[in-house]
Write a protein that holds these residues in place. Structure first.
Motif, PDB file in Angstrom:
ATOM      1  N   ALA A 249       0.839  -1.199   0.000  1.00 36.05           N
ATOM      2  CA  ALA A 249       0.000   0.000   0.000  1.00 36.05           C
ATOM      3  C   ALA A 249       0.880   1.257   0.000  1.00 36.05           C
ATOM      4  N   VAL A 250       1.470   1.555  -1.136  1.00 34.92           N
ATOM      5  CA  VAL A 250       2.335   2.724  -1.280  1.00 34.92           C
ATOM      6  C   VAL A 250       1.461   3.943  -1.565  1.00 34.92           C
ATOM      7  N   PRO A 251       1.645   5.034  -0.825  1.00 32.87           N
ATOM      8  CA  PRO A 251       0.902   6.250  -1.163  1.00 32.87           C
ATOM      9  C   PRO A 251       1.246   6.668  -2.601  1.00 32.87           C
ATOM     10  N   LEU A 252       0.226   6.835  -3.432  1.00 34.56           N
ATOM     11  CA  LEU A 252       0.466   7.055  -4.859  1.00 34.56           C
ATOM     12  C   LEU A 252       1.136   8.379  -5.180  1.00 34.56           C
ATOM     13  N   TRP A 253       1.017   9.367  -4.309  1.00 35.96           N
ATOM     14  CA  TRP A 253       1.656  10.651  -4.614  1.00 35.96           C
ATOM     15  C   TRP A 253       3.178  10.525  -4.678  1.00 35.96           C
ATOM     16  N   ILE A 254       3.722   9.541  -3.992  1.00 35.47           N
ATOM     17  CA  ILE A 254       5.185   9.389  -3.980  1.00 35.47           C
ATOM     18  C   ILE A 254       5.720   9.015  -5.366  1.00 35.47           C
ATOM     19  N   PRO A 255       5.242   7.940  -5.990  1.00 31.56           N
ATOM     20  CA  PRO A 255       5.761   7.657  -7.338  1.00 31.56           C
ATOM     21  C   PRO A 255       5.263   8.653  -8.386  1.00 31.56           C
TER      22      PRO A 255
END
Length: 173
Positions: A127-133
């Motif tokens: 569950a990676v916060p999408l704003w990071i990539p």
């Protein structure tokens, strides 16, 4: 103008280096996934990370490519016009490019901010916060818009773009 040129050149090189690092990351991720699968394992979210690195490489390469004259330009129309019109055509085309680049930068930045505001996370195994990539897309588009604006200023004032971006006779456009 020289200080601005130096800053933009450094930003373009840094962006190009980040794009190259993203391509290297793709190779490492895919290589590691191949080795892991040979050992009967799997790297969680490897496909997600490879995809994000691919997007980063594409967007971060835009400013570097423009600064070095590596974008494809269509010269079919210019070839049909008198030489005296070429500079005007270049100014109009670059102005349109600036408008599109600024609109693209605004849209991508808004997209990243929406992902951050709504706490969107990847649907994969992690569950990676999408704003990071997604941030690499915004950085690449904002830098691209800056490089386009600088190009418009240079073309309008009759200043040189760069050694490579001025175009040489051997380059296919």
């Amino acid at each position: 103008m020289d200080a601005l040129t130096a800053i933009l050149d450094r930003l373009a090189r840094a962006s190009g280096a980040a794009a190259a690092a993203s391509l290297a990351a793709i190779a490492l991720i895919i290589g590691a996934q191949i080795v892991a699968r040979l050992l009967g394992q799997q790297i969680p979210a490897a496909d997600d990370f490879a995809g994000w690195a691919m997007a980063a490489s594409a967007f971060l390469a835009l400013p570097y490519a423009l600064r070095n004259g590596d974008h494809i330009r269509v010269t079919l129309i210019a070839q049909m016009l008198p030489k005296s019109w070429h500079r005007g055509l270049d100014i109009v085309a670059t102005a349109i490019g600036v408008g599109l680049a600024c609109w693209g930068a605004w849209s991508v930045v808004r997209f990243v901010l929406d992902s951050w505001e709504f706490d969107e996370v990847a649907q994969g195994m992690l569950a990676v916060p999408l704003w990071i990539p997604q941030l690499s897309m915004a950085v690449g588009m904002v830098l691209f818009a800056l490089m386009m604006a600088d190009r418009l200023l240079r073309v309008s004032l009759g200043l040189p773009l760069s050694e490579k971006a001025d175009g040489d006779a051997s380059r296919t456009e």
